[in-house]
Design a protein around this motif. Structure first.
Motif, short mmCIF file in Angstrom:
data_model
loop_
_atom_site.label_atom_id
_atom_site.label_comp_id
_atom_site.label_asym_id
_atom_site.label_seq_id
_atom_site.Cartn_x
_atom_site.Cartn_y
_atom_site.Cartn_z
N GLU A 153 42.82 54.23 46.42
CA GLU A 153 42.66 52.96 47.31
C GLU A 153 41.88 53.62 48.38
O GLU A 153 41.22 52.72 48.99
CB GLU A 153 43.93 52.19 47.56
CG GLU A 153 44.63 51.55 46.51
CD GLU A 153 46.19 51.28 46.71
OE1 GLU A 153 46.54 50.04 46.88
OE2 GLU A 153 46.89 52.31 46.94
N SER A 177 40.68 52.69 36.27
CA SER A 177 42.20 52.64 37.05
C SER A 177 42.35 52.82 38.42
O SER A 177 41.62 53.58 38.82
CB SER A 177 43.34 53.39 36.03
OG SER A 177 43.02 54.65 36.12
N ILE A 178 43.17 52.22 39.00
CA ILE A 178 43.50 52.64 40.22
C ILE A 178 44.90 53.25 40.43
O ILE A 178 45.96 53.00 39.85
CB ILE A 178 43.80 51.04 41.10
CG1 ILE A 178 42.56 50.28 41.40
CG2 ILE A 178 44.30 51.64 42.47
CD1 ILE A 178 42.64 49.08 42.08
N PHE A 181 48.94 53.47 42.89
CA PHE A 181 48.97 51.93 43.49
C PHE A 181 50.23 51.83 44.28
O PHE A 181 51.22 52.22 43.85
CB PHE A 181 48.96 50.85 42.24
CG PHE A 181 48.67 49.67 42.62
CD1 PHE A 181 47.53 49.06 43.21
CD2 PHE A 181 49.77 48.90 42.91
CE1 PHE A 181 47.51 47.86 43.57
CE2 PHE A 181 49.69 47.42 43.24
CZ PHE A 181 48.63 47.02 43.77
N SER A 186 46.52 48.79 50.23
CA SER A 186 46.16 47.85 49.16
C SER A 186 45.99 46.51 49.77
O SER A 186 46.51 46.40 50.79
CB SER A 186 47.61 47.68 48.36
OG SER A 186 48.26 49.07 48.25
N LEU A 188 45.66 42.55 48.34
CA LEU A 188 45.60 42.01 47.10
C LEU A 188 44.28 41.27 46.57
O LEU A 188 44.07 41.23 45.49
CB LEU A 188 46.58 40.82 47.11
CG LEU A 188 48.14 41.42 47.09
CD1 LEU A 188 49.09 40.32 46.94
CD2 LEU A 188 48.58 42.35 46.06
N TYR A 190 41.43 42.72 46.86
CA TYR A 190 40.84 43.80 46.03
C TYR A 190 41.06 43.74 44.48
O TYR A 190 40.05 44.00 43.78
CB TYR A 190 41.14 44.97 46.61
CG TYR A 190 40.35 45.28 47.99
CD1 TYR A 190 39.09 45.01 48.17
CD2 TYR A 190 41.20 45.85 49.02
CE1 TYR A 190 38.78 45.19 49.36
CE2 TYR A 190 40.56 45.96 50.44
CZ TYR A 190 39.39 45.53 50.40
OH TYR A 190 38.77 45.75 51.68
N LEU A 191 42.25 43.33 44.11
CA LEU A 191 42.45 43.14 42.77
C LEU A 191 41.88 42.49 42.29
O LEU A 191 41.47 42.49 40.90
CB LEU A 191 43.84 42.81 42.58
CG LEU A 191 44.92 44.34 42.90
CD1 LEU A 191 46.30 43.93 42.50
CD2 LEU A 191 44.54 45.39 41.93
N LYS A 192 41.33 41.05 42.91
CA LYS A 192 40.57 40.18 42.34
C LYS A 192 39.01 40.72 42.15
O LYS A 192 38.22 40.47 41.19
CB LYS A 192 40.61 38.84 43.13
CG LYS A 192 40.09 37.80 42.65
CD LYS A 192 40.12 36.53 43.55
CE LYS A 192 38.76 35.83 43.59
NZ LYS A 192 38.96 34.63 44.61
N LEU A 199 46.44 49.45 36.46
CA LEU A 199 47.04 49.81 37.64
C LEU A 199 47.99 50.92 37.27
O LEU A 199 48.84 50.87 36.21
CB LEU A 199 47.97 48.56 38.11
CG LEU A 199 47.19 47.28 38.81
CD1 LEU A 199 48.45 46.37 39.57
CD2 LEU A 199 45.94 47.79 39.63
N ALA A 226 50.54 42.58 37.65
CA ALA A 226 49.58 43.06 36.65
C ALA A 226 49.35 42.45 35.32
O ALA A 226 48.40 41.88 35.15
CB ALA A 226 49.91 44.65 36.42
N LEU A 231 45.98 42.76 33.94
CA LEU A 231 45.70 44.18 33.83
C LEU A 231 46.56 45.08 33.06
O LEU A 231 47.64 44.57 32.83
CB LEU A 231 45.86 44.64 35.21
CG LEU A 231 44.68 43.91 36.28
CD1 LEU A 231 44.93 44.46 37.78
CD2 LEU A 231 43.37 44.35 36.07
#
Ligand code: C2E
Ligand code: MG
Ligand code: MG
Ligand code: MG
Length: 277
Positions: A153, A177-178, A181, A186, A188, A190-192, A199, A226, A231
Motif C-alpha cells: 500500500e 496483488s496487494i 493488505f 488502505s 477502500l 483504491y480497491l476500486k 489481496l 475481496a 478479487l
C-alpha cells in the motif's frame, strides 16, 4: 571518580551506537559486492488453493548469506537497500532469477504456476519499471500470465501515476496483488481504482484468528469484501490447521504459510511438485 564513571558511560554508549551504526553501514556498503559475488539467492514459498490443496503459485523471497554476518533477514537489509537505492539492483536480480526459475520448472514438466515477486515502492516508481519487467520476461521466455507482482500500500502515495503503471502492467498480462493488505494506508476507494487481481491478507491478522475475535472478524470481512469485488484472496502466515479451517469456512481462496511449506530452495520445489513418472 563520579566524573570518570560518567565519562566511561558516555564512551560505552557511544561505542554501542557505533557498533550498531557500523553493522547497518557495513550492510549498506556490502550489497553491491554481495550481488557480484553471488551471495544472494531466492527461495520460493508455495501458495496453495484451499479447496484443492494444489500449488497455484510460489512467492519469491530473497536471501542473503553475508560473508561475516551469515544469513541476514530481508526484514533487515531490504529497508537499508531502499534507503541506499541498491533495492533496484536487488529487485532486478530477484525478478530475473524468479522468471528464469519459473520457466525452468515449466520446462521440467511441472504443472505451470505463477511466481510472485515483491516490488518495493522505489522500484515501482522508476519510470522504466515496465521495461525492466518486459526484459525479464523476454530473456526468460516466461509467459506474462505466470508472473505476479506484489505491491504494498506504500505505492499509493502517488495514486494517479500508480494506477496508470498498474494498467500498463495489466495490459501486458501480468498479475498484480496487494501485499500485507490491511497494514498500510488502505483506502477502500483504491480497491476500486487499482486494477489488482489479488489481496494478500497480512500474517499479522492471520496469526491471531484463533485468539482474537477482532482479528477473526477483520479476516472474515477482508475475505467477503475481496469476494464481493471479484478479487482473489490469499492469507499469509498460515501455521495451523485451525487457521486453515477458519479460512476455508469463510471462503478464502488460497493460503501460504509454514502449515504447508516454508520458503524453499528451487530444487526442493522441483522435487515436491515434479510429475510422478
Ligand atoms: P512478505 O512479502 O510479506 O513475505 C512474507 C514473509 O512471511 C516472508 O518472510 C516469509 O518467509 C514469512 N512467512 C511465510 N509463512 C510464514 C508463517 O507461516 N509464519 C511466519 N511467522 N512467517 C511466515 P521473509 O522471507 O523473511 O521476508 C520478509 C519481508 O521482506 C517480506 O515480507 C517482504 O516485505 C521483504 N522481501 C523479501 N524478499 C523481497 C524481495 O525480493 N524484494 C522486496 N522488495 N522485498 C522482499
Ligand atoms: Mg510478499
Ligand atoms: Mg506479505
Ligand atoms: Mg508481510
Amino acid at each position: 571518580r563520579v566524573k570518570e564513571d560518567g565519562k566511561n558511560n558516555v564512551q560505552f554508549y557511544t561505542q554501542e551506537m557505533n557498533q550498531s551504526l557500523s553493522r547497518k553501514s557495513k550492510i549498506a556498503l556490502s550489497i553491491r559486492e554481495g550481488l557480484e559475488r553471488d551471495e544472494f539467492s531466492v527461495h520460493y514459498q508455495p501458495q496453495i488453493d484451499i479447496e484443492t490443496e494444489r500449488i497455484v503459485g510460489v512467492e519469491a523471497l530473497v536471501r542473503w548469506h553475508h560473508p561475516t554476518f551469515g544469513m541476514i533477514s530481508p526484514a533487515e537489509f531490504i529497508p537499508i537497500a531502499e534507503e541506499s537505492g541498491m533495492i533496484l539492483n536487488i529487485g532486478d536480480f530477484v525478478l530475473r532469477t524468479a522468471c528464469h526459475q519459473n520457466k525452468a520448472w515449466q520446462d521440467a514438466g511441472l504443472d505451470p504456476f505463477r511466481v510472485a515477486v515483491n516490488i518495493s515502492a522505489k522500484q515501482f516508481s522508476k519510470p522504466n519499471m515496465a521495461e525492466i519487467v518486459t526484459a525479464a520476461l523476454t530473456e526468460s521466455k516466461l509467459a506474462p500470465e505466470y508472473l505476479e507482482l506484489e505491491l504494498t500500500e506504500s505505492i499509493i502515495q502517488e495514486a494517479a501515476l500508480a494506477i496508470s503503471k498498474m494498467d500498463q502492467l495489466k495490459k501486458m498480462g501480468i498479475h498484480l496483488s496487494i501485499d500485507d493488505f490491511g497494514t498500510g494506508y488502505s483506502s477502500l476507494s483504491y480497491l476500486k481504482l487499482f486494477p489488482v487481481d489479488t489481496l494478500k491478507i497480512d500474517q499479522y491478522f492471520t496469526r491471531n484468528i484463533q485468539t482474537d475475535a477482532k482479528d477473526a472478524a477483520l479476516v472474515d470481512t477482508i475475505i467477503q469484501m475481496a469476494r464481493n469485488l471479484d478479487l482473489n484472496v490469499i492469507a499469509e502466515g498460515v501455521e495451523t490447521i485451525e487457521q486453515l479451517a477458519f479460512l476455508k469456512a469463510k471462503g478464502c481462496h488460497q493460503a501460504q504459510g509454514y502449515y504447508f511449506q516454508k520458503p524453499l530452495v528451487p530444487e526442493k520445489i522441483t522435487e515436491l511438485y515434479a510429475p510422478v513418472r
